[in-house]
Design a protein around this motif. Structure first.
Motif, mmCIF file in Angstrom:
data_model
loop_
_atom_site.group_PDB
_atom_site.id
_atom_site.type_symbol
_atom_site.label_atom_id
_atom_site.label_comp_id
_atom_site.label_asym_id
_atom_site.label_seq_id
_atom_site.Cartn_x
_atom_site.Cartn_y
_atom_site.Cartn_z
ATOM 1 N N ARG A 264 0.863 -1.118 0.011
ATOM 2 C CA ARG A 264 0.201 -0.131 -0.042
ATOM 3 C C ARG A 264 0.781 1.102 -0.055
ATOM 4 N N ILE A 265 0.379 2.176 -0.886
ATOM 5 C CA ILE A 265 1.445 3.343 -1.094
ATOM 6 C C ILE A 265 0.364 4.686 -0.658
ATOM 7 N N VAL A 266 0.805 5.613 0.122
ATOM 8 C CA VAL A 266 0.067 6.876 0.658
ATOM 9 C C VAL A 266 1.269 7.932 0.215
ATOM 10 N N ALA A 267 0.498 9.189 -0.279
ATOM 11 C CA ALA A 267 1.235 10.359 -0.194
ATOM 12 C C ALA A 267 0.725 11.086 0.758
ATOM 13 N N GLY A 268 1.650 11.854 1.386
ATOM 14 C CA GLY A 268 1.275 12.737 2.647
ATOM 15 C C GLY A 268 2.380 12.705 3.413
ATOM 16 N N ASN A 269 2.265 13.241 4.733
ATOM 17 C CA ASN A 269 3.251 13.326 5.772
ATOM 18 C C ASN A 269 3.005 11.938 6.536
ATOM 19 N N ALA A 270 4.267 11.355 6.629
ATOM 20 C CA ALA A 270 4.532 10.005 7.092
ATOM 21 C C ALA A 270 3.786 10.008 8.506
ATOM 22 N N LEU A 271 3.969 10.703 9.388
ATOM 23 C CA LEU A 271 3.295 10.393 10.546
ATOM 24 C C LEU A 271 1.723 10.367 10.695
ATOM 25 N N GLN A 272 1.346 11.534 10.058
ATOM 26 C CA GLN A 272 -0.287 11.678 9.707
ATOM 27 C C GLN A 272 -0.756 10.575 9.068
ATOM 28 N N ALA A 273 -0.120 10.080 8.086
ATOM 29 C CA ALA A 273 -0.725 9.072 7.172
ATOM 30 C C ALA A 273 -0.687 7.911 8.153
ATOM 31 N N ILE A 274 0.520 7.364 8.706
ATOM 32 C CA ILE A 274 0.335 6.025 9.473
ATOM 33 C C ILE A 274 -0.607 6.343 10.804
ATOM 34 N N SER A 275 -0.493 7.399 11.210
ATOM 35 C CA SER A 275 -1.749 7.514 12.350
ATOM 36 C C SER A 275 -3.157 7.493 11.915
ATOM 37 N N ASP A 276 -3.675 8.204 10.682
ATOM 38 C CA ASP A 276 -4.855 7.867 10.181
ATOM 39 C C ASP A 276 -5.100 6.339 9.664
ATOM 40 N N LEU A 277 -4.091 5.720 9.143
ATOM 41 C CA LEU A 277 -4.410 4.351 8.567
ATOM 42 C C LEU A 277 -4.420 3.468 9.888
ATOM 43 N N SER A 278 -3.695 3.563 10.737
ATOM 44 C CA SER A 278 -3.536 2.522 11.819
ATOM 45 C C SER A 278 -5.069 2.448 12.665
ATOM 46 N N SER A 279 -5.652 3.102 12.570
ATOM 47 C CA SER A 279 -7.097 3.020 13.287
ATOM 48 C C SER A 279 -7.992 1.860 12.624
ATOM 49 N N ASP A 280 -7.638 1.621 11.362
ATOM 50 C CA ASP A 280 -8.078 0.469 10.762
ATOM 51 C C ASP A 280 -7.731 -0.964 11.037
ATOM 52 N N PHE A 281 -6.725 -0.895 11.677
ATOM 53 C CA PHE A 281 -5.723 -2.197 12.050
ATOM 54 C C PHE A 281 -5.706 -2.390 13.591
ATOM 55 N N ASP A 282 -5.609 -3.834 14.077
ATOM 56 C CA ASP A 282 -5.482 -4.021 15.268
ATOM 57 C C ASP A 282 -4.074 -3.873 15.849
ATOM 58 N N LEU A 283 -2.924 -4.039 15.068
ATOM 59 C CA LEU A 283 -1.489 -3.836 15.493
ATOM 60 C C LEU A 283 -0.723 -2.881 14.385
ATOM 61 N N LEU A 284 0.030 -2.194 14.837
ATOM 62 C CA LEU A 284 0.666 -1.201 13.999
ATOM 63 C C LEU A 284 2.324 -1.523 14.113
ATOM 64 N N VAL A 285 3.013 -1.849 13.386
ATOM 65 C CA VAL A 285 4.576 -2.409 13.364
ATOM 66 C C VAL A 285 5.229 -1.354 12.684
ATOM 67 N N LEU A 286 6.258 -0.735 13.117
ATOM 68 C CA LEU A 286 7.088 0.314 12.737
ATOM 69 C C LEU A 286 8.549 -0.250 12.918
ATOM 70 N N GLY A 287 9.183 -0.050 11.730
ATOM 71 C CA GLY A 287 10.680 -0.239 11.741
ATOM 72 C C GLY A 287 11.306 0.600 10.936
ATOM 73 N N PHE A 288 12.412 1.500 11.404
ATOM 74 C CA PHE A 288 12.875 2.585 10.517
ATOM 75 C C PHE A 288 14.474 2.548 10.687
ATOM 76 N N GLY A 289 14.983 2.975 9.848
ATOM 77 C CA GLY A 289 16.439 3.041 9.821
ATOM 78 C C GLY A 289 17.020 4.410 10.220
ATOM 79 N N LEU A 290 18.376 4.494 10.895
ATOM 80 C CA LEU A 290 18.770 5.681 11.449
ATOM 81 C C LEU A 290 19.789 6.355 10.157
ATOM 82 N N GLU A 291 19.561 7.585 10.269
ATOM 83 C CA GLU A 291 20.371 8.278 8.988
ATOM 84 C C GLU A 291 21.780 8.049 9.339
#
Length: 124
Positions: free
Chosen positions: A90-117
């Protein structure tokens, strides 16, 4: 234990995010989760910056969307081959934090993994 029937996995394509995605798929497989999405958010402000520099931004935006889509499909297929668990890209355009927050309400579990610069260190 609460039953988990859906998982949203956000990725930035870093090795840490790929690891988190695979671990989430393993969890989803073992818990018989019925729905899982692998999400990447294309930063809209980044695209706006490019629009100021380039004249054919529509074509470039389509190429970026296609590249991101192909990367998500590839990661999903690799994870499915190792875990037997299907992730829907799934691809969404926008602000990452806002998009993830908005979409996460439709799911039971949110998993985040991110790399450090480069040059950043984890804070203890």
């Amino acid at each position: 234990m609460t039953q988990i029937s859906s998982i949203l996995i956000a990725t930035d394509f870093s090795p840490c995010a790929n690891y988190a995605s695979e671990r989430a798929a393993m969890l989803g497989s073992s818990m018989k989760v019925s729905e899982a999405a692998l999400l990447h958010v294309i930063n809209e402000s980044w695209m706006d910056d490019w629009k100021q520099v380039l004249t054919s931004t529509g074509e470039i935006q389509n190429e970026i969307n296609n590249d991101v889509s192909q990367s998500l499909i590839q990661i999903s297929e690799e994870i499915e081959s190792r875990t037997g668990f299907t992730l829907k890209p799934r691809i969404v355009a926008g602000n990452a934090l806002q998009a993830i927050s908005d979409l996460s309400s439709d799911f039971d579990l949110l998993v985040l993994g991110f790399g450090l610069e480069d040059g950043q260190r984890r804070q203890s």
